[in-house]
Design an enzyme around this catalytic site. Sequence first.
Site, PDB file in Angstrom:
ATOM      1  N   GLU A  96     -70.890  47.311 -39.349  1.00  0.00           N
ATOM      2  CA  GLU A  96     -70.889  46.071 -38.561  1.00  0.00           C
ATOM      3  C   GLU A  96     -70.470  44.866 -39.381  1.00  0.00           C
ATOM      4  O   GLU A  96     -69.912  43.913 -38.835  1.00  0.00           O
ATOM      5  CB  GLU A  96     -72.286  45.830 -37.968  1.00  0.00           C
ATOM      6  CG  GLU A  96     -72.645  46.866 -36.893  1.00  0.00           C
ATOM      7  CD  GLU A  96     -74.068  46.711 -36.369  1.00  0.00           C
ATOM      8  OE1 GLU A  96     -74.830  45.892 -36.930  1.00  0.00           O
ATOM      9  OE2 GLU A  96     -74.400  47.430 -35.412  1.00  0.00           O
ATOM     10  N   HIS A 101     -71.148  47.212 -48.602  1.00  0.00           N
ATOM     11  CA  HIS A 101     -72.573  47.139 -48.932  1.00  0.00           C
ATOM     12  C   HIS A 101     -73.192  48.523 -48.885  1.00  0.00           C
ATOM     13  O   HIS A 101     -72.842  49.341 -48.048  1.00  0.00           O
ATOM     14  CB  HIS A 101     -73.318  46.195 -47.985  1.00  0.00           C
ATOM     15  CG  HIS A 101     -73.145  46.532 -46.528  1.00  0.00           C
ATOM     16  ND1 HIS A 101     -72.021  46.165 -45.816  1.00  0.00           N
ATOM     17  CD2 HIS A 101     -73.935  47.204 -45.669  1.00  0.00           C
ATOM     18  CE1 HIS A 101     -72.144  46.596 -44.570  1.00  0.00           C
ATOM     19  NE2 HIS A 101     -73.288  47.239 -44.449  1.00  0.00           N
TER      20      HIS A 101
HETATM   21  P1  5GP Z   1     -73.688  47.895 -41.383  1.00  0.00           P
HETATM   22  O1  5GP Z   1     -73.995  48.268 -39.960  1.00  0.00           O
HETATM   23  O2  5GP Z   1     -72.454  47.042 -41.485  1.00  0.00           O
HETATM   24  O3  5GP Z   1     -73.700  49.052 -42.340  1.00  0.00           O
HETATM   25  O4  5GP Z   1     -74.937  47.028 -41.864  1.00  0.00           O
HETATM   26  C1  5GP Z   1     -75.020  45.650 -41.732  1.00  0.00           C
HETATM   27  C2  5GP Z   1     -76.465  45.285 -41.999  1.00  0.00           C
HETATM   28  O5  5GP Z   1     -76.543  43.888 -42.194  1.00  0.00           O
HETATM   29  C3  5GP Z   1     -77.404  45.608 -40.808  1.00  0.00           C
HETATM   30  O6  5GP Z   1     -78.411  46.520 -41.248  1.00  0.00           O
HETATM   31  C4  5GP Z   1     -77.973  44.238 -40.422  1.00  0.00           C
HETATM   32  O7  5GP Z   1     -79.340  44.290 -40.043  1.00  0.00           O
HETATM   33  C5  5GP Z   1     -77.753  43.413 -41.672  1.00  0.00           C
HETATM   34  N1  5GP Z   1     -77.576  41.997 -41.426  1.00  0.00           N
HETATM   35  C6  5GP Z   1     -76.820  41.430 -40.448  1.00  0.00           C
HETATM   36  N2  5GP Z   1     -76.872  40.098 -40.532  1.00  0.00           N
HETATM   37  C7  5GP Z   1     -77.679  39.806 -41.597  1.00  0.00           C
HETATM   38  C8  5GP Z   1     -78.119  38.573 -42.205  1.00  0.00           C
HETATM   39  O8  5GP Z   1     -77.772  37.466 -41.799  1.00  0.00           O
HETATM   40  N3  5GP Z   1     -78.941  38.684 -43.288  1.00  0.00           N
HETATM   41  C9  5GP Z   1     -79.354  39.892 -43.779  1.00  0.00           C
HETATM   42  N4  5GP Z   1     -80.173  39.870 -44.845  1.00  0.00           N
HETATM   43  N5  5GP Z   1     -78.949  41.061 -43.245  1.00  0.00           N
HETATM   44  C10 5GP Z   1     -78.129  41.015 -42.171  1.00  0.00           C
END
Ligand code: 5GP
Length: 116
Positions: A96, A101
Site C-alpha cells: 500500500e 519497508h
Molecule cells: P504495506 O501494505 O504497504 O506493506 O504496509 C504499509 C503499512 O504502513 C501498513 O501496515 C499501515 O498500517 C502502515 N501505515 C500507513 N500509514 C501510516 C502512518 O502514517 N504511520 C505509520 N507509522 N504507519 C502507517
Amino acid sequence: MENDCLFCRIVAGEIPATVVRETETTLAFRDIAPKAPVHVLVIPKEHYADVVTLTEADPGLAGDVLGTAAVVAETEGLVADGFRLIFNTGPYGGQEVFHAHAHVLGGEPLGPMLAR
Ligand code: 5GP
Ligand code: ZN
C-alpha cells in the site's frame, strides 16, 4: 525525498511516528495500525519504491534494512520465540505504501503464513 511519499515525510519529520531505532541509513517506527503485539516498520531513509528496486540499486542499503530489522527483533524481545519479517511487494503482495519497508511482526504466535 519524494514529496508525496508518506514514509519520506516521516523521514523528514513532517509526519510524526514512534521511532524505535534510527541509523545513518535506516529508520524503524511502529506501524500505525498494528497487526500483532509488536509491529514495526523498517525503511531505508532514501526512497525506493519496493524491495526489488532497493536491492537492485543498492544491495548494501538493503542489507542495512535487514540489519536494523534484526536489531529491532532483538530489542523488542522477539528472537527467542520467533517472529515474521515481511516485504509486501506490488499489487499481488498487497503493498500500500510505495516506499520499501520491512514489517517486523511478533509478540504472539502469528498463525499460518497466509490467510486462506
Ligand atoms: P504495506 O501494505 O504497504 O506493506 O504496509 C504499509 C503499512 O504502513 C501498513 O501496515 C499501515 O498500517 C502502515 N501505515 C500507513 N500509514 C501510516 C502512518 O502514517 N504511520 C505509520 N507509522 N504507519 C502507517
Ligand atoms: Zn519515500
